[in-house]
Design a protein around this motif. Structure first.
Motif, PDB file in Angstrom:
ATOM      1  N   ILE A  34       0.843  -1.205   0.000  1.00 32.25           N
ATOM      2  CA  ILE A  34       0.000   0.000   0.000  1.00 32.25           C
ATOM      3  C   ILE A  34       0.875   1.252   0.000  1.00 32.25           C
ATOM      4  CG2 ILE A  34      -1.635   1.348   1.358  1.00 32.25           C
ATOM      5  CD1 ILE A  34      -2.830  -1.349   2.294  1.00 32.25           C
ATOM      6  N   LEU A  35       1.904   1.258   0.864  1.00 32.68           N
ATOM      7  CA  LEU A  35       2.798   2.413   0.920  1.00 32.68           C
ATOM      8  C   LEU A  35       3.528   2.629  -0.402  1.00 32.68           C
ATOM      9  CD1 LEU A  35       4.346   1.891   4.483  1.00 32.68           C
ATOM     10  CD2 LEU A  35       2.720   3.661   3.816  1.00 32.68           C
ATOM     11  N   ALA A  36       4.028   1.540  -0.995  1.00 34.09           N
ATOM     12  CA  ALA A  36       4.746   1.655  -2.273  1.00 34.09           C
ATOM     13  C   ALA A  36       3.818   2.127  -3.384  1.00 34.09           C
ATOM     14  CB  ALA A  36       5.373   0.310  -2.635  1.00 34.09           C
ATOM     15  N   CYS A  37       2.599   1.593  -3.412  1.00 34.44           N
ATOM     16  CA  CYS A  37       1.637   1.996  -4.444  1.00 34.44           C
ATOM     17  C   CYS A  37       1.222   3.456  -4.272  1.00 34.44           C
ATOM     18  CB  CYS A  37       0.420   1.080  -4.411  1.00 34.44           C
ATOM     19  SG  CYS A  37       0.739  -0.582  -5.050  1.00 34.44           S
ATOM     20  N   GLU A  38       1.045   3.872  -3.041  1.00 38.66           N
ATOM     21  CA  GLU A  38       0.678   5.270  -2.806  1.00 38.66           C
ATOM     22  C   GLU A  38       1.796   6.216  -3.252  1.00 38.66           C
ATOM     23  OE1 GLU A  38      -0.281   5.197   1.335  1.00 38.66           O
ATOM     24  OE2 GLU A  38      -2.416   4.777   0.979  1.00 38.66           O
ATOM     25  N   LYS A  39       3.061   5.806  -3.006  1.00 43.18           N
ATOM     26  CA  LYS A  39       4.186   6.633  -3.451  1.00 43.18           C
ATOM     27  C   LYS A  39       4.267   6.666  -4.981  1.00 43.18           C
ATOM     28  CE  LYS A  39       8.197   6.316  -1.470  1.00 43.18           C
ATOM     29  NZ  LYS A  39       9.434   5.724  -0.900  1.00 43.18           N
ATOM     30  N   ALA A  40       4.077   5.498  -5.625  1.00 41.14           N
ATOM     31  CA  ALA A  40       4.122   5.458  -7.089  1.00 41.14           C
ATOM     32  C   ALA A  40       2.971   6.242  -7.694  1.00 41.14           C
ATOM     33  CB  ALA A  40       4.093   4.009  -7.565  1.00 41.14           C
ATOM     34  N   LYS A  41       1.815   6.140  -7.082  1.00 46.76           N
ATOM     35  CA  LYS A  41       0.653   6.891  -7.568  1.00 46.76           C
ATOM     36  C   LYS A  41       0.902   8.398  -7.424  1.00 46.76           C
ATOM     37  CE  LYS A  41      -4.350   7.287  -6.790  1.00 46.76           C
ATOM     38  NZ  LYS A  41      -5.485   6.772  -5.996  1.00 46.76           N
ATOM     39  N   GLU A  42       1.492   8.793  -6.309  1.00 48.45           N
ATOM     40  CA  GLU A  42       1.825  10.205  -6.097  1.00 48.45           C
ATOM     41  C   GLU A  42       2.793  10.684  -7.177  1.00 48.45           C
ATOM     42  OE1 GLU A  42       1.730  13.758  -3.507  1.00 48.45           O
ATOM     43  OE2 GLU A  42       0.466  11.981  -3.745  1.00 48.45           O
ATOM     44  N   LYS A  43       3.779   9.865  -7.488  1.00 45.65           N
ATOM     45  CA  LYS A  43       4.744  10.217  -8.536  1.00 45.65           C
ATOM     46  C   LYS A  43       4.056  10.353  -9.884  1.00 45.65           C
ATOM     47  CE  LYS A  43       9.354   8.866 -10.161  1.00 45.65           C
ATOM     48  NZ  LYS A  43      10.455   7.877 -10.021  1.00 45.65           N
ATOM     49  N   LEU A  44       3.142   9.425 -10.167  1.00 46.55           N
ATOM     50  CA  LEU A  44       2.377   9.467 -11.419  1.00 46.55           C
ATOM     51  C   LEU A  44       1.570  10.757 -11.524  1.00 46.55           C
ATOM     52  CD1 LEU A  44       0.969   8.205 -13.965  1.00 46.55           C
ATOM     53  CD2 LEU A  44      -0.637   7.141 -12.351  1.00 46.55           C
TER      54      LEU A  44
END
Length: 774
Positions: free
Chosen positions: A538-548
């Motif tokens: 969840i943390l990794a996906c939230e960071k990647a989504k933020e980057k996107l």
């Protein structure tokens, strides 16, 4: 209606297609050029000094490439959390099946023939197979004479006692005042319970393939439950650096705790290094029984005090656990199995002592609950007897004593997000507990039983990482070292990623089990897999989504705060015409201006160390709870036991995948029934297991199982404040209450104590003959 789109749904398993078509890869499926076949020579005595090992004839056999013995292992340090085991026996054998030598040859047949040519001379020593006898200060068999000199891993609860030279561990938890608690009691119930050694029965045998690399390191494929922890062990033993060990764990054909401790990996490495060629070793089924880290035998002495209204006033527990010849995972079972005694009930006056004891049996490990089932069986069985003595219903005495939210457990940590009481009430309701069981029919007598179980999540500041990579076609790749052993790990991981991006689970590709690409994870055990991996994902996906979203906002000069994703498309909350598919962000070569759309994140649990009394305000990430109500029919002439109906209800927080969770419960009921009625490793006087195969070692078949329409499994769909989407673990707790519930039902039917597992047909017949009831 659920607030989630993909959480709480029965999504198709990520490994379904590969497994039903036979395309799934396991360790034994991996072959490489020049691969040799390894075979281990094991001892045929339980305890002995080694006088000599002659490998000359084996070395002459055509096709033999390398032979190793304890002499080859002398330059490497001993292994284990207590450094008590050499890769191969150096000077002493400690169990029937101990590793003496190993051969690598060009075929399996030659390797098998070669080990037969190795000659070993022994000086036999007295052996001990019962932990109570081994614990005796006058025991003639001393398994490790130099135990006090062995190095011990930091953080291991280790207590050497010269008065008990076979003791390697002593863990204590104390709370309140026992003397005062027992003085307040109107009824004392004191019993001793015994559980046997049992095997996990995983279908895929232990296997390892080691490939020496040009840089002096190794590439390793192995059927193990942990990756980076195993790499650390390998580096400590063989002197590799972390980058030199490239570890792959393909699909695992079952583990249940038995593959949580090294078995054949070090021997395979030793052979491969000497041969300088790839070597693979696979256990036979018999070797899995003998050296596959079975659940240890244990004695539990429990003394309970109750007031007339059923309130528990004091409890004292002493566990003597068979650690086997070497402390593989048995240190964890002896130490952390103690939590099964403290996680369910309100216990103001408590003392729990757990002793790990060496015997001349193989190294022991966990069986799907890390020892919690040992204490839970004794506690629940004793509570059933207490209810009978007090004239209180078995459900009601449990409801009176179960922990409520905010109340401190036996180790001092407040119980949080605990739905055990609702689970018990729901199980009793669905079972129609307060109605009588059916009337006896000829030799068939009927009885019912109930039991509660708990399982701690994990202890310590464990860190797990995950990587989320957004691909050029708008799909996701999730990299984790979460071991898929049949429990559906990769599917629930994919659901977590899908939920963050609001993307179909089919668009999430799971990359796992490869230390060259997957970030750190201690291992898949201790009910931690979904909890810690889910949080990290969840943390990794939230960071990647933020980057996107940051990149989209920059590229299209729009307000990032108004952007959101759904099905690989970026939308705007305020501009209905704004619609960008992720694939549009990449150039035709796959290049993107921000470099990549990938992020890694780590979740680390909190932990407050224990004080001298074993108390801590924050030692466990969570507790999961479960309840079984069971009705049995017992044939009083043959001892046959038939399960008539059963209801199981569980508190595991938010259920992420219902079909997978149901599979866990139904499978766990079968495994619990197996331990309750059938399973037991039996040794002869030499220490050899005489039923080390699936023909003689009894496990339930479809004919022994309960009819589907008479089995109910359900959940209290709760919420854990710190879990991924509110989830807790459930793979281990699912089995724990089954054994005491079945034993209680047999007791109810026959009116005889069932203090020893398994409650086999033979033991039932013996008990009936000794009883005056029939």
């Amino acid at each position: 209606m659920s607030e989630y789109k993909y959480i709480g749904k029965s999504e198709l398993r990520k490994d379904a297609y590969e497994k039903v078509t036979g395309a799934a890869t396991y360790t034994a499926d991996v072959h490489c050029k020049g691969m040799l076949y390894g075979k281990i020579l094991t001892s045929t005595v339980a305890h002995a000094r080694i006088k000599s090992v002659d490998t000359s004839e084996a070395e002459k056999l055509p096709g033999v490439v390398a032979v190793v013995t304890g002499k080859d292992a002398e330059k490497y340090p001993r292994m284990g959390v207590i450094a008590d085991r050499s890769i191969l026996c150096r000077d002493k054998i400690r169990y029937y099946g101990d590793y003496i030598a190993a051969v690598a040859a060009v075929s399996k047949e030659i390797a098998r023939e070669a080990v037969k040519l190795i000659k070993v001379e022994y000086d036999e020593l007295p052996a001990v197979f019962d932990p109570l006898e081994a614990f005796d200060s006058n025991c003639e068999a001393i398994i490790h004479e130099n135990l006090a000199e062995y190095p011990v891993e930091e953080g291991v609860t280790y207590t050497y006692d010269s008065e008990h030279p076979n003791q390697f561990q002593h863990r204590t938890i104390k709370r309140g005042n026992l003397e005062e608690g027992f003085a307040q009691a109107d009824v004392i119930v004191e019993e001793t319970y015994k559980l046997p050694e049992v095997t996990q029965g995983y279908l895929e045998p232990n296997a390892a393939l080691v490939i020496p690399d040009p840089d002096g390191g190794i590439t390793l494929y192995a059927s193990e439950q942990d990756g980076y922890l195993k790499i650390a062990d390998i580096c400590a033993t063989f002197g590799f650096t972390f980058p030199q060990v490239r570890f792959h764990i393909p699909y695992l054909g079952g583990g249940f705790g038995g593959k949580d401790a090294t078995t054949i990996v070090p021997v395979t490495i030793l052979l491969a290094l000497k041969a300088n060629r790839p070597v693979r070793i696979e256990h036979t089924r018999e070797e899995c029984f003998v050296s596959g880290n079975p659940r240890p035998a244990a004695y539990v002495r429990i003394k309970d005090g109750y007031s007339k209204d059923g309130t528990l006033t004091a409890r004292k527990i002493k566990v003597i656990l068979d650690g086997g010849a070497y402390t593989t995972a048995s240190t964890e079972v002896a130490s952390n199995g103690i939590y099964g005694a403290i996680g369910s009930y309100r216990q103001h006056n408590l003392e729990v002592e757990s002793y790990g004891v060496y015997t001349n049996t193989g190294g022991n490990g966990a069986y799907r609950s890390l020892g919690s089932e040992i204490c839970c069986f004794a506690i629940e069985s004793n509570m059933t007897l207490a209810a009978e003595k007090l004239g209180i219903d078995s459900v009601e005495i449990r409801l009176k004593n179960l922990l409520k939210d905010g109340e401190a457990d036996g180790a001092g940590q407040p119980s949080v997000d605990n739905d055990c009481i609702p689970a018990l009430k729901e199980a009793a309701r669905r079972f129609n507990w307060y109605e009588s069981v059916r009337e006896n029919e000829g030799p068939w007598v009927y009885g019912k039983g109930v039991a509660v179980g708990n399982k701690i999540g994990f202890v310590g500041d464990m860190g797990t990482s995950a990587t989320c990579k957004i691909k050029e076609d708008g799909t996701l790749e999730i990299y984790v070292f979460h071991v898929e052993m049949g429990q559906g790990a990769l599917t629930v991981d994919a659901q977590s990623a899908a939920e963050v991006f609001k993307m179909p689970v089919s668009k999430v590709k799971m990359k796992f089990g490869d230390s060259t690409t997957c970030p750190h994870d201690f291992g898949t055990f201790y009910s931690k897999g979904t909890f810690v991996n889910g949080r990290a994902i969840i943390l990794a996906c939230e960071k990647a989504k933020e980057k996107l979203l940051n990149f989209v906002a920059w590229k299209y000069d729009c307000d990032k705060e108004q952007l959101f994703t759904e099905d690989s498309v970026v939308y705007s909350k305020t501009d209905k015409n704004f619609k960008v598919h992720i694939s549009e962000l990449f150039h035709e070569t796959g290049w993107i201006e921000c470099g990549d759309l990938a992020e890694t994140a780590t979740y680390v649990s909190t932990f407050v160390p224990y004080d001298e009394s074993g108390q801590s305000t924050d030692y466990a990430a969570f507790y999961s709870h479960g309840v079984w109500c069971v009705e049995v029919a017992v044939h009083r002439e043959t001892g046959e036991i038939r399960i008539q109906r059963a209801v199981g209800v569980y508190d595991c927080g938010k259920v992420i995948n219902y079909s997978a969770a149901m599979g866990q419960l139904e499978g766990s009921f079968s495994m619990g029934l197996a331990q309750a009625v059938y399973e037991e490793s039996i040794r002869d006087k030499t220490g050899k297991i005489v039923n080390a195969n699936f023909r003689d070692y009894r496990i339930p078949t479809f004919m022994d199982s309960i009819k589907k329409e008479n089995l109910y499994c359900g959940f209290i769909d709760g919420n854990h404040h710190d879990g991924p989407w509110g989830a807790k673990g459930m793979g281990e707790v699912a089995m724990i209450p089954v054994m005491p519930a079945v034993a209680a039902a047999v007791h109810d039917a026959l009116g005889i104590k069932m203090n020893r597992l398994p409650v086999s047909f033979e033991r039932v017949c013996e008990a009936v003959k000794e009883s005056k009831s029939f």
